[in-house]
Design an enzyme around this catalytic site. Structure first.
Site, PDB file in Angstrom:
ATOM      1  N   HIS A 146       0.823  -1.205   0.000  1.00 56.41           N
ATOM      2  CA  HIS A 146       0.000   0.000   0.000  1.00 56.41           C
ATOM      3  C   HIS A 146       0.858   1.257   0.000  1.00 56.41           C
ATOM      4  O   HIS A 146       2.019   1.247   0.395  1.00 56.41           O
ATOM      5  CB  HIS A 146      -0.987   0.008   1.176  1.00 56.41           C
ATOM      6  N   CYS A 147       0.267   2.323  -0.506  1.00 57.84           N
ATOM      7  CA  CYS A 147       0.879   3.651  -0.414  1.00 57.84           C
ATOM      8  C   CYS A 147      -0.184   4.515   0.257  1.00 57.84           C
ATOM      9  O   CYS A 147      -0.662   4.155   1.327  1.00 57.84           O
ATOM     10  CB  CYS A 147       1.291   4.159  -1.797  1.00 57.84           C
ATOM     11  N   LYS A 148      -0.532   5.630  -0.356  1.00 56.58           N
ATOM     12  CA  LYS A 148      -1.550   6.473   0.275  1.00 56.58           C
ATOM     13  C   LYS A 148      -2.941   6.162  -0.299  1.00 56.58           C
ATOM     14  O   LYS A 148      -3.856   5.825   0.424  1.00 56.58           O
ATOM     15  CB  LYS A 148      -1.190   7.954   0.078  1.00 56.58           C
TER      16      LYS A 148
END
Lengths: 202, 202
Positions: free
Chosen positions: B112-114
């Site tokens: 995941h990132c943002k």
């Protein structure tokens, strides 16, 4: 017997998933209508069955593919409504399709309709409800695949689809389904209905 | 030790996947930034690790969650570029993240990132190239998650990312990765580099 020619060279050695393809769960996939150019990719899924949601007959080349790979074809003919004011898809048919879908004996299974947006989206949405996903996440996923073509009718169908009856039926007959995860078989045999060993006093 | 309170009642008994959540492959998931309301859902994944692609420090409540569940956190700080004319993400970092991603000892893993759109989309895109997906399918998947926010720069990055070197390295060191499917472990140990048992003549 096998009349299927999967010409990987035609695809230049690369795998071509069907349009709108995705993994739904371990052993469950979704997509738009598979074309012959997708057969090479489909082979890597080692499918045991396909849930096909359109009323139209399966094309001969797709029939040849499923025959050649001993894939069981479950067809549930649901009309692809384009008129957004028309009535939604029949919940009885979706219930029957769900029963096939969650039976691990049919896995790995591919669900598809024509575009993988509406009929497939509704079935997957109802499946997510069975998995106790919150409705906003179910809608988010539906819309991810339907894109600008999403239909308010479909969302209403998913929202009002009654999973409780099916879940109780499953508790008794097959298994309890919840969550993803590779702590595999999130399928638990229900206690109810399991015959207890009889204790005899001698 | 465990400071994490997963209050399912707060979610009214339903599971709330993180935004933009999806399964990528058996044992590989992707999403936007997980909020505490998603922890109940994440527990069902039985994650062994998380690949986190932002440079910002992990929030304390997320740290508590990974600690409490013995989840290994791999952070690869990639700047989230909003300027579409700026340079793309560093391919060296993506290569390092890929090495973690395809190592089954780290599975089940969540990337995941943002927002789960750009950085995550690029990593998954490169992973699909490793799986020999055709580029148009890779782009279709990238765009499904990025939506209207898709970036031409990201597509260029994915297109030009060189997987051949990594693949050859993997052939030698770890395993060969190709295709989905529950004919499980599509990971094959390469012949080369495996120490053969020595035969002694007595």
């Amino acid at each position: 017997m096998c009349m299927v020619k999967v010409d990987d060279e035609e695809n230049d050695g690369v795998l071509v998933p069907p349009a709108n393809f995705s993994m739904v769960e371990d052993g469950i996939f979704r997509s738009g209508f598979p074309e012959p150019s997708n057969f090479g990719f489909l082979e890597t899924l080692n499918l045991r069955s396909i849930i096909y949601l359109c009323p139209e007959a399966y094309p001969q080349e797709n029939m040849d593919f499923v025959d050649a790979h001993n894939i069981k074809l479950f067809q549930f003919g649901i009309e692809g409504k384009t008129d957004s004011s028309s009535t939604s898809i029949p919940s009885y048919t979706v219930t029957e399709a769900l029963k096939v879908l969650i039976d691990v004996r049919n896995h790995p299974v591919l669900i598809h309709c024509k575009r993988g947006k509406h009929r497939t989206g509704c079935l997957v949405g109802c499946f997510r409800k069975l998995q106790t996903w919150c409705l906003s996440s179910v809608f988010e996923e539906y819309k991810r695949f339907a894109g600008v073509k999403w239909r308010a009718n479909d969302l209403r169908f998913i929202e009002t689809f009654e999973v409780m009856c099916l879940r109780q039926c499953l508790y008794r007959i097959i298994y309890q389904y919840q969550g993803y995860g590779s702590n595999k078989r999130r399928l638990l045999y229900g206690e109810e209905g399991i015959q207890k060993p009889k204790i005899k006093s001698i």
